[in-house]
Write a protein that holds these residues in place. Structure first.
Motif, PDB file in Angstrom:
ATOM      1  N   LEU A 216       0.989  -1.201   0.142  1.00  0.00           N
ATOM      2  CA  LEU A 216      -0.217  -0.085  -0.016  1.00  0.00           C
ATOM      3  C   LEU A 216       1.096   1.239   0.084  1.00  0.00           C
ATOM      4  CD1 LEU A 216      -3.000   1.088  -0.001  1.00  0.00           C
ATOM      5  CD2 LEU A 216      -2.742   1.121   2.541  1.00  0.00           C
ATOM      6  N   ALA A 217       1.754   1.276   0.768  1.00  0.00           N
ATOM      7  CA  ALA A 217       2.829   2.575   0.914  1.00  0.00           C
ATOM      8  C   ALA A 217       3.492   2.641  -0.428  1.00  0.00           C
ATOM      9  CB  ALA A 217       4.074   2.305   2.143  1.00  0.00           C
ATOM     10  N   ALA A 218       3.863   1.507  -1.444  1.00  0.00           N
ATOM     11  CA  ALA A 218       4.524   1.404  -2.523  1.00  0.00           C
ATOM     12  C   ALA A 218       3.632   1.854  -3.557  1.00  0.00           C
ATOM     13  CB  ALA A 218       5.013   0.348  -2.639  1.00  0.00           C
ATOM     14  N   HIS A 219       2.483   1.352  -3.394  1.00  0.00           N
ATOM     15  CA  HIS A 219       1.458   1.475  -4.786  1.00  0.00           C
ATOM     16  C   HIS A 219       0.435   2.735  -4.511  1.00  0.00           C
ATOM     17  CE1 HIS A 219       3.351  -1.797  -6.888  1.00  0.00           C
ATOM     18  NE2 HIS A 219       3.260  -2.328  -5.918  1.00  0.00           N
ATOM     19  N   GLY A 220      -0.021   3.060  -3.442  1.00  0.00           N
ATOM     20  CA  GLY A 220      -1.156   3.928  -3.118  1.00  0.00           C
ATOM     21  C   GLY A 220      -0.813   5.416  -3.895  1.00  0.00           C
ATOM     22  N   ARG A 221      -1.527   6.008  -4.211  1.00  0.00           N
ATOM     23  CA  ARG A 221      -1.488   7.280  -5.116  1.00  0.00           C
ATOM     24  C   ARG A 221      -1.380   8.411  -4.193  1.00  0.00           C
ATOM     25  NH1 ARG A 221      -2.681   5.952 -10.474  1.00  0.00           N
ATOM     26  NH2 ARG A 221      -2.495   3.811 -10.607  1.00  0.00           N
ATOM     27  N   CYS A 222      -1.430   8.308  -2.867  1.00  0.00           N
ATOM     28  CA  CYS A 222      -1.133   9.513  -1.990  1.00  0.00           C
ATOM     29  C   CYS A 222      -0.243   8.978  -0.846  1.00  0.00           C
ATOM     30  CB  CYS A 222      -2.415  10.032  -1.665  1.00  0.00           C
ATOM     31  SG  CYS A 222      -3.551   8.923  -0.335  1.00  0.00           S
ATOM     32  N   PRO A 223       0.092   9.967  -0.083  1.00  0.00           N
ATOM     33  CA  PRO A 223       1.013   9.785   1.029  1.00  0.00           C
ATOM     34  C   PRO A 223       0.051   8.867   1.862  1.00  0.00           C
ATOM     35  CG  PRO A 223       1.196  11.962   0.781  1.00  0.00           C
ATOM     36  CD  PRO A 223       0.199  11.439  -0.179  1.00  0.00           C
ATOM     37  N   LEU A 224       0.771   7.891   2.606  1.00  0.00           N
ATOM     38  CA  LEU A 224       0.186   6.744   3.720  1.00  0.00           C
ATOM     39  C   LEU A 224       0.662   7.141   4.933  1.00  0.00           C
ATOM     40  CD1 LEU A 224      -1.447   4.535   4.202  1.00  0.00           C
ATOM     41  CD2 LEU A 224       0.790   3.180   3.922  1.00  0.00           C
ATOM     42  N   MET A 225      -0.220   7.667   5.733  1.00  0.00           N
ATOM     43  CA  MET A 225       0.205   7.695   7.391  1.00  0.00           C
ATOM     44  C   MET A 225      -0.232   6.242   8.262  1.00  0.00           C
ATOM     45  SD  MET A 225      -1.173  10.273  10.261  1.00  0.00           S
ATOM     46  CE  MET A 225      -0.103  11.665   9.490  1.00  0.00           C
ATOM     47  N   VAL A 226       0.820   5.837   8.841  1.00  0.00           N
ATOM     48  CA  VAL A 226       0.384   4.577   9.584  1.00  0.00           C
ATOM     49  C   VAL A 226       0.667   5.058  11.131  1.00  0.00           C
ATOM     50  CG1 VAL A 226       1.204   2.219  10.511  1.00  0.00           C
ATOM     51  CG2 VAL A 226       1.429   2.966   7.865  1.00  0.00           C
ATOM     52  N   VAL A 227      -0.541   5.170  11.915  1.00  0.00           N
ATOM     53  CA  VAL A 227      -0.520   5.381  13.307  1.00  0.00           C
ATOM     54  C   VAL A 227      -0.291   4.304  14.019  1.00  0.00           C
ATOM     55  CG1 VAL A 227      -2.224   6.342  15.112  1.00  0.00           C
ATOM     56  CG2 VAL A 227      -2.705   6.891  12.472  1.00  0.00           C
ATOM     57  N   ARG A 228       0.866   4.783  14.878  1.00  0.00           N
ATOM     58  CA  ARG A 228       1.561   3.717  15.449  1.00  0.00           C
ATOM     59  C   ARG A 228       2.176   4.477  16.705  1.00  0.00           C
ATOM     60  NH1 ARG A 228       4.609  -0.151  14.277  1.00  0.00           N
ATOM     61  NH2 ARG A 228       5.969   0.308  16.231  1.00  0.00           N
ATOM     62  N   GLY A 229       2.855   3.700  17.747  1.00  0.00           N
ATOM     63  CA  GLY A 229       3.763   4.251  18.932  1.00  0.00           C
ATOM     64  C   GLY A 229       3.054   5.389  19.713  1.00  0.00           C
ATOM     65  N   ARG A 230       3.850   6.180  20.262  1.00  0.00           N
ATOM     66  CA  ARG A 230       2.987   6.995  21.371  1.00  0.00           C
ATOM     67  C   ARG A 230       3.700   8.532  20.691  1.00  0.00           C
ATOM     68  NH1 ARG A 230       3.237   4.216  27.387  1.00  0.00           N
ATOM     69  NH2 ARG A 230       2.174   2.537  26.838  1.00  0.00           N
ATOM     70  N   PRO A 231       2.807   9.135  20.111  1.00  0.00           N
ATOM     71  CA  PRO A 231       3.498  10.344  19.641  1.00  0.00           C
ATOM     72  C   PRO A 231       3.375  11.431  20.700  1.00  0.00           C
ATOM     73  CG  PRO A 231       1.111  10.317  18.946  1.00  0.00           C
ATOM     74  CD  PRO A 231       1.668   8.818  19.413  1.00  0.00           C
ATOM     75  N   ASP A 232       4.445  12.535  20.801  1.00  0.00           N
ATOM     76  CA  ASP A 232       4.468  13.560  21.723  1.00  0.00           C
ATOM     77  C   ASP A 232       3.661  14.706  20.826  1.00  0.00           C
ATOM     78  OD1 ASP A 232       4.868  15.627  23.409  1.00  0.00           O
ATOM     79  OD2 ASP A 232       7.167  15.355  23.379  1.00  0.00           O
ATOM     80  N   PRO A 233       2.434  14.880  21.504  1.00  0.00           N
ATOM     81  CA  PRO A 233       1.651  16.289  20.892  1.00  0.00           C
ATOM     82  C   PRO A 233       2.513  17.413  20.777  1.00  0.00           C
ATOM     83  CG  PRO A 233       0.810  15.641  23.104  1.00  0.00           C
ATOM     84  CD  PRO A 233       1.939  14.642  22.633  1.00  0.00           C
ATOM     85  N   ALA A 234       3.266  17.664  21.564  1.00  0.00           N
ATOM     86  CA  ALA A 234       4.131  18.747  21.506  1.00  0.00           C
ATOM     87  C   ALA A 234       5.595  18.580  20.928  1.00  0.00           C
ATOM     88  CB  ALA A 234       4.738  19.277  23.044  1.00  0.00           C
ATOM     89  N   GLY A 235       5.864  17.544  20.426  1.00  0.00           N
ATOM     90  CA  GLY A 235       7.053  16.988  19.534  1.00  0.00           C
ATOM     91  C   GLY A 235       7.204  17.719  18.209  1.00  0.00           C
TER      92      GLY A 235
END
Length: 293
Positions: free
Chosen positions: A129-148
């Motif tokens: 999907l990341a290689a063949h999709g026609r737009c950027p792909l976001m995969v939601v994972r981990g623990r993002p820092d909202p202030a980062g």
């Protein structure tokens, strides 16, 4: 209004996290949100010798629509002002999202799922999907820092220019700094990580190589910094192994952005090993951006 943000859902906790992230992205862009649930047999895999498979005949459609309703409720709680549409589609998740991505500004998925999206990051599905999709792909994972910050993996490749553009725009939308990370080692001169230890191998002119890598980082960032002067940029040149260094750089970030394929990839390869490593091991959400066709 720009093209919509699409998100794949299946009722799992991971996909609800993806809905929340997708709703925020749609709000930032002033775009609509399209919530998609896919299930059933993929194209070309329909059972033979019988009538066409219909999800309604199996009592699955009401369940799917319930999952969509819950996802929409969550999205509206995050971004009540965005336009939301939802769709139940018969087909494999990969095929459905690939088609949906043709008219989207961003596709968003969770890192784990149920039903049609089960194992999205296991095996080749997310890579495909990341290689063949026609737009950027976001995969939601981990623990993002909202202030980062937004972290950008810089490789200096022509294909990676689209990732640089996306990362600057994303940092501007989020009103956060951008950390542009370029990882180099003694194999950088040959544009791949070969046998031996790239951290201790001796090169003919180490100072010249260091200067060249710094120039690559500066040149990559400079033009887009002029386009987005409001974005505070930290340029970080790191001598290390590429994949673990970028994974480590994702700690404390709210998003890491990488090109689908960098200058170290094999000819014809649509998704490089660095992108794959981040999809599986980053400590925050990852967006993979393909080069412009």
């Amino acid at each position: 209004m720009s093209d919509p943000v699409i998100v794949g859902v299946d009722g799992s906790a991971s996909s609800i996290g993806a809905v929340e992230a997708a709703a925020r992205e749609a709000h930032l862009r002033g775009a609509g949100l399209r919530i998609v649930h896919a299930f059933g047999h993929g194209l070309g895999r329909l059972p033979t010798g019988g009538p066409p498979w219909n999800p309604a005949d199996h009592g699955l459609e009401p369940m799917a629509r319930g999952a969509l309703a819950r996802a929409e409720e969550r999205a509206r709680a995050i971004a009540p002002d965005i336009e939301i549409t939802r769709s139940v589609v018969a087909g494999e998740a990969l095929e459905v999202l690939e088609i949906e991505s043709r008219s989207a500004s961003l596709a968003v998925v969770g890192s784990r799922g149920l039903g049609s999206f089960a194992g999205l990051l296991l095996g080749s599905t997310a890579v495909h999907l990341a290689a063949h999709g026609r737009c950027p792909l976001m995969v939601v994972r981990g623990r993002p820092d909202p202030a980062g910050p937004v972290v950008l993996a810089v490789d200096g490749s022509e294909a990676g220019e689209a990732a640089v553009e996306f990362a600057f725009a994303e940092a501007a939308l989020r009103k956060v700094p951008l950390v542009a990370v370029h990882v180099w080692n003694t194999w950088s001169e040959r544009a791949y990580e070969g046998p031996g230890d790239p951290l201790t191998a001796v090169v003919a002119d180490a100072d010249r190589l260091l200067e060249a890598e710094q120039h690559l980082l500066d040149e990559t960032v400079a033009s887009w910094q002029k386009v987005h002067p409001q974005v505070e940029v930290e340029r970080r040149l790191v001598r290390s192994r590429i994949r673990p260094a970028l994974t480590d750089a994702s700690r404390g970030a709210q998003l890491v952005v990488a090109g689908a394929r960098g200058r170290g990839g094999f000819t014809g390869l649509l998704l490089g090993s660095v992108s794959q490593a981040l999809l599986h091991h980053a400590h925050c959400p990852v967006t993979v951006v393909r080069g412009k066709e």
